[in-house]
Write a protein that holds these residues in place. Structure first.
Motif, PDB file in Angstrom:
ATOM      1  N   MET A 223      37.143  46.514 -41.141  1.00  0.00           N
ATOM      2  CA  MET A 223      37.085  47.071 -39.785  1.00  0.00           C
ATOM      3  C   MET A 223      37.733  48.450 -39.851  1.00  0.00           C
ATOM      4  N   PRO A 224      36.939  49.525 -39.688  1.00  0.00           N
ATOM      5  CA  PRO A 224      37.485  50.860 -39.994  1.00  0.00           C
ATOM      6  C   PRO A 224      38.325  51.476 -38.870  1.00  0.00           C
ATOM      7  N   PHE A 225      38.215  50.925 -37.640  1.00  0.00           N
ATOM      8  CA  PHE A 225      38.931  51.538 -36.508  1.00  0.00           C
ATOM      9  C   PHE A 225      40.102  50.654 -36.092  1.00  0.00           C
TER      10      PHE A 225
ATOM     11  N   LEU B 228      41.036  52.603 -30.836  1.00  0.00           N
ATOM     12  CA  LEU B 228      40.509  51.648 -29.865  1.00  0.00           C
ATOM     13  C   LEU B 228      41.647  51.266 -28.921  1.00  0.00           C
ATOM     14  N   LYS B 229      41.289  50.696 -27.792  1.00  0.00           N
ATOM     15  CA  LYS B 229      42.316  50.127 -26.921  1.00  0.00           C
ATOM     16  C   LYS B 229      42.864  48.859 -27.562  1.00  0.00           C
ATOM     17  N   PHE B 230      44.080  48.535 -27.215  1.00  0.00           N
ATOM     18  CA  PHE B 230      44.717  47.346 -27.778  1.00  0.00           C
ATOM     19  C   PHE B 230      43.867  46.107 -27.545  1.00  0.00           C
ATOM     20  N   GLU B 231      43.417  45.910 -26.308  1.00  0.00           N
ATOM     21  CA  GLU B 231      42.671  44.675 -25.996  1.00  0.00           C
ATOM     22  C   GLU B 231      41.308  44.658 -26.685  1.00  0.00           C
ATOM     23  N   THR B 232      40.718  45.825 -26.889  1.00  0.00           N
ATOM     24  CA  THR B 232      39.448  45.871 -27.618  1.00  0.00           C
ATOM     25  C   THR B 232      39.656  45.442 -29.068  1.00  0.00           C
TER      26      THR B 232
ATOM     27  N   ALA C 211      40.182  41.793 -29.416  1.00  0.00           N
ATOM     28  CA  ALA C 211      38.896  41.104 -29.248  1.00  0.00           C
ATOM     29  C   ALA C 211      38.063  41.173 -30.523  1.00  0.00           C
ATOM     30  N   VAL C 212      38.012  42.344 -31.158  1.00  0.00           N
ATOM     31  CA  VAL C 212      37.247  42.470 -32.405  1.00  0.00           C
ATOM     32  C   VAL C 212      37.790  41.513 -33.460  1.00  0.00           C
TER      33      VAL C 212
ATOM     34  N   GLU D 269      36.963  37.863 -32.549  1.00  0.00           N
ATOM     35  CA  GLU D 269      35.560  37.479 -32.600  1.00  0.00           C
ATOM     36  C   GLU D 269      35.031  37.462 -34.022  1.00  0.00           C
ATOM     37  N   VAL D 270      35.530  38.353 -34.876  1.00  0.00           N
ATOM     38  CA  VAL D 270      35.153  38.265 -36.290  1.00  0.00           C
ATOM     39  C   VAL D 270      35.696  36.955 -36.873  1.00  0.00           C
TER      40      VAL D 270
ATOM     41  N   SER E 106      33.623  34.051 -35.677  1.00  0.00           N
ATOM     42  CA  SER E 106      32.339  33.979 -36.377  1.00  0.00           C
ATOM     43  C   SER E 106      32.521  33.369 -37.770  1.00  0.00           C
TER      44      SER E 106
END
Lengths: 249, 249, 249, 249, 249, 249
Positions: D65-67, D82-86, D89-90, D93-94, D97
């Motif tokens: 995850m580069p960001f 990115l925002k903290f909550e974003t 979430a990433v 969700e990874v 999955s």
């Protein structure tokens, strides 16, 4: 149709906005109304009263929002509910769009008690964020609202659902009502002594099927078109007076 | 009225659900449609086509959702837009409510191109969370959709807005149209050579006023009620066939 | 490496920004690609095409976002999906960061059809909130996109997955492909007559395993490196022309 | 390539999952690293260390995850946040999955201090919601982490940024470094006596440009490939031992 | 009471704001503290230390936020937890309200390790959105925080829970402690060799009942009021010095 | 202290839960109360009434939530407000934590009118999601609530703020009140004839400074400790009766 914002063309709306900044935004719900009334009654009433007020005052009516907060009616077939935050968002964003085009005096014409908190929350946030005051009006006659005096035509003493008052108003407005199916409420089996003792003093998340087995409260069998017309006239007259006053400030 | 879910009483809905689980949910928008069409056209069309399909197939029609995703039209007076996530939530929660009562075959009857992504996102999430497949149908004739053959009555070769096709359909459905105000589109000053060269190959967030100064695309001056009726008949016939097939699976 | 934003030092980026404001942001997905292609194919292709365009045009390439919206592939091992709203947030926030530093012309180079709605939603919101237009380009040749003419080298007539077109492009770009495992699609048992009849006219949330048992669509067995090179050359040439035009506006 | 999850085909992943449930998920950031290091350093290091650990242990590496969360670096060109909550979430969700497909032992290989809180929040929620324990490992040698003993090769006594330690590791891993541009940190003008006195005892939202004018902390001019190799070897060896132990539980 | 913001009247607060802009905001948690300490200990300590600092420095104390992030304690009766994002929102919105009235120097006085990430996230966002720096101070003596030297009175070498240090501080502050119930920690059955080997090097979402069967860590049986007073005095003295310095900048 | 949940140790709470599942959760606000009352009055009253009810009934009191929804008071110094959705989340999550440990009968003891909607929304969602009914009780005497008869000791006829009723209750509970600063309300300059005419019939987002220049409503100068004691006794007695009934169901 000249009072229906949504039946106008864009140039007609631009023309209206050059002279006025008032708009009525009817909001209702789609929720069961006992055995005798169509489930769109709150949306239908909000729109019908709005049309009559608009006709008297010359203001415009936005499209009615047909879905509301009806989570307590979900055990009864046909009821549709949005989440509280979704409903607040819809109200806010419609108001923001109207404000964007120059409608600075928005009157939310609400036909459903379950929406009140969501409407109030939306107009609170619209004021904080946009600096615009939005007004929240109930389209049914209410003890402490418009048309209160006309409530004397009814025997019922407090709020109900698909009751004498609401059914009478529906008859007067031409709602689809199968009056022969109307039934008087009797206390349901699910209601305990504890529930009855504290029903007014303690707020709680009561589901509607716990307080009525038939889906309505009160006595719709004594509703009449005459009672309805008196109440509709009173509500329309008093809200129209409010709108006239609003136009002047 | 017997095909309108919202004009039924609860016992009538319970009766319907004992025999069927199909419902049409019309969704539209309130957005400017040039100088000649009422701004409710997408909601109006969604509801009118749904009514005609329901009449032919005996299924029910839910209330129309009048507000959609119209952010690109906000420079034109009268357009109302919800946020994308609000609209997805409304679609999802209405579907969830319908599913809760036993409607297992929901057809979203969409009258607005700008809603397509939101509808698709909603039905994707409804399937993942509820295990129910929801269908997304356009109510206008589309090249790759229902009524495609009937498009040959029009001279226009691709999609427009308040165009020959949409205006003809509106005339056939009894929409409020001031046909004398209709104007043929000519490229606006804001549109550059760059915009034109890449308009189909590169997606971007183009605002509608950048591609049309009059608010419509195409040539509504050559619209006719006859063209409209042919297209309406084709769309209604083909969607009805789909609904009949859906009832059988 | 001089075209890779992420392999530069800060002073080199400052230097670039004094002369240019264009950046390519490749986005892909990590999702199963049948029995023969590596699961990073959409991310890999987005990055590889971006590098070739950057080399021809002298612009920079941001890091590739490797995860996309692949919820319909989750029955197949290896697929990773983000939620729609998470993906929109990632795209928006990367764009906002780039804009913050002075990149005013951002081209999202997308390698995955499932991302299109999320990309479009992100660039819609970026424009509304930041006033900056972001461009959304597919890196595969598309009927109505870049490289459309080169599609004639393929026998397939419409979109697929890990198909003749995608496999050929992969071969040309040096993707890891076990070509001996490639299989031609045949209709799966889960697909009904109803599904087939309405597959193009009605949108719905179809899961990928319902339309292919092998995880790919089309016929990758007739893919070739020559076909791939022709398509890659066409796409790179046409996107590069777009970027050159973009630099001038 | 056999250790890279994303370069495998679906059948190869299915085969792996029949025998193992371990996967490394490298996460980094794209953020300025002073005047001498490429801005992808945290993502690059996370991936490179992961590859080396995977090679020793036979487990798979997911895409990097580069960001990341780099809000404090935004005054320096090239940093993306990115925002903290974003970001939470990433990561969630990874992981969800991967868990969905049968990877039950996920090791997040983190190359960026600013991500630590987001990683920890994600793995907290994954455990609560999925019942799966996810492990959070720093890929740089840390006082209280893996490779701590190897830190003795450096003169620096605490953490830095693009410092002697990080630059040495970069040299050993083949990162793009313009070593001639490296500069030793000196206190910046923005830093007050108050800031210095309480820098360790009071946490606050310090922006990075307030503590360094050159974008790096520490002394990268004394970095060397030998120091880097010793640290890389130690970290890879110790994390590999952890992964071997993890395979057994 | 003159130092308690919440026990003042509005005119008294207005008067204070004419001369000062410093306020302490104590935050704690309600979470089990072993067999011997009241569950409000983190909130109680945050408030008590804040009162003492306020008395020495003449600044005001806001109401204590009694609920924190204690998800890892939920297997133990009495623990209350908010979600991470809820807690960040509470901290942010209290700070925003204080800033709105003119408090520009806010010191969050934190009594709970589990809150640290949420506090840091909140003050990061407050700074980005409001441009105001908020300070995050631990009210217990910490190795790298205030009162570090006073930790030498304790035998314990690292952090605990309801431990020698925390119990001593509680005794000194007048907390409700049933000292006869205090028990020394011994490793619980749930803790594996793997857990012990990697407890410091690998972060993970460990639940508290997995590391202690009695709900406390360390040895509270050797706590004493004298130790507590020395630590309280040190912490209060050092934080007060910080507040005095803060008043001057 | 034996009735304060937060002053108990975990074993004491476990003991309580073996015999009872009732808990009172006081919620208030921190908001200006005119020139004479401490700003914590709503939180203070909620806690004090809860303590008295708990003493009479033997149930436990959770920590008071000191922050509420006070957005309309923000023009007055000292008022702190949370967002509506944050407050709903706090109430929900505290209830969820209590339910998790076995408290199945939660009574929210609310001291602030502005919180009512948030409390009701929270208990609605808790019931839907957890199946647990939460009760919402006002701790001040209300016309249609507990202690209604005792309101006859006051001259005021409807609700106020820092008024005769609230000030009397505060005097009886030992609140910090500077009674010499109390002032009788007179209509403020900002209030128009329009505002007065429709203040009860039309809901809108009125800010508090628009209806009072002094921050209070009503006449606190005629408050007395005797009036307060009569009201406090009535409220405590009636809520205690409710709690006794609640214990039995």
């Amino acid at each position: 149709m000249k009072n229906l914002l949504y039946k106008l063309t864009r140039p007609e709306i631009e023309e209206y906005l050059r002279n006025s900044d008032v708009v009525l935004f009817p909001v209702g719900s789609t929720e069961q109304h006992g055995k005798h009334m169509a489930i769109d009654n709150d949306a239908f009433t909000a729109l019908e009263i709005s049309k009559r007020v608009a006709e008297k005052t010359g203001v415009l009516v936005a499209p009615v929002m047909p879905f509301g907060y009806s989570i307590h009616h979900m055990k009864f077939a046909g009821s549709i509910t949005l989440k509280f935050e979704t409903l607040v968002a819809v109200y806010k964003e419609v108001c923001e769009s109207l404000i964007h085009h120059g409608f600075k005096k928005i009157v939310i014409m609400n036909g459903h008690g379950g929406n009140i908190n969501a409407v109030n929350q939306a107009l609170r946030e619209v004021r904080s964020e946009q600096g615009v005051i939005v007004y929240n009006v109930m389209v049914f006659p209410m003890e402490d609202g418009f048309g209160s005096d006309s409530l004397k035509v009814c025997k019922q003493e407090s709020g109900g659902h698909a009751c004498e008052m609401e059914t009478s108003v529906g008859l007067a407005l031409g709602q689809r009502i199968i009056i022969g199916n109307a039934e008087k409420w009797t206390p349901p089996k699910l209601m305990t002594e504890f529930d009855k003792k504290y029903s007014t003093k303690v707020a709680t998340a009561r589901d509607f099927h716990e307080i009525t087995e038939i889906g309505s409260l009160g006595d719709p069998t004594i509703a009449s078109i005459e009672k309805g017309e008196e109440m509709v006239n009173a509500v329309v007259r008093e809200i129209s007076e409010f709108v006239e006053d609003l136009k002047k400030i």
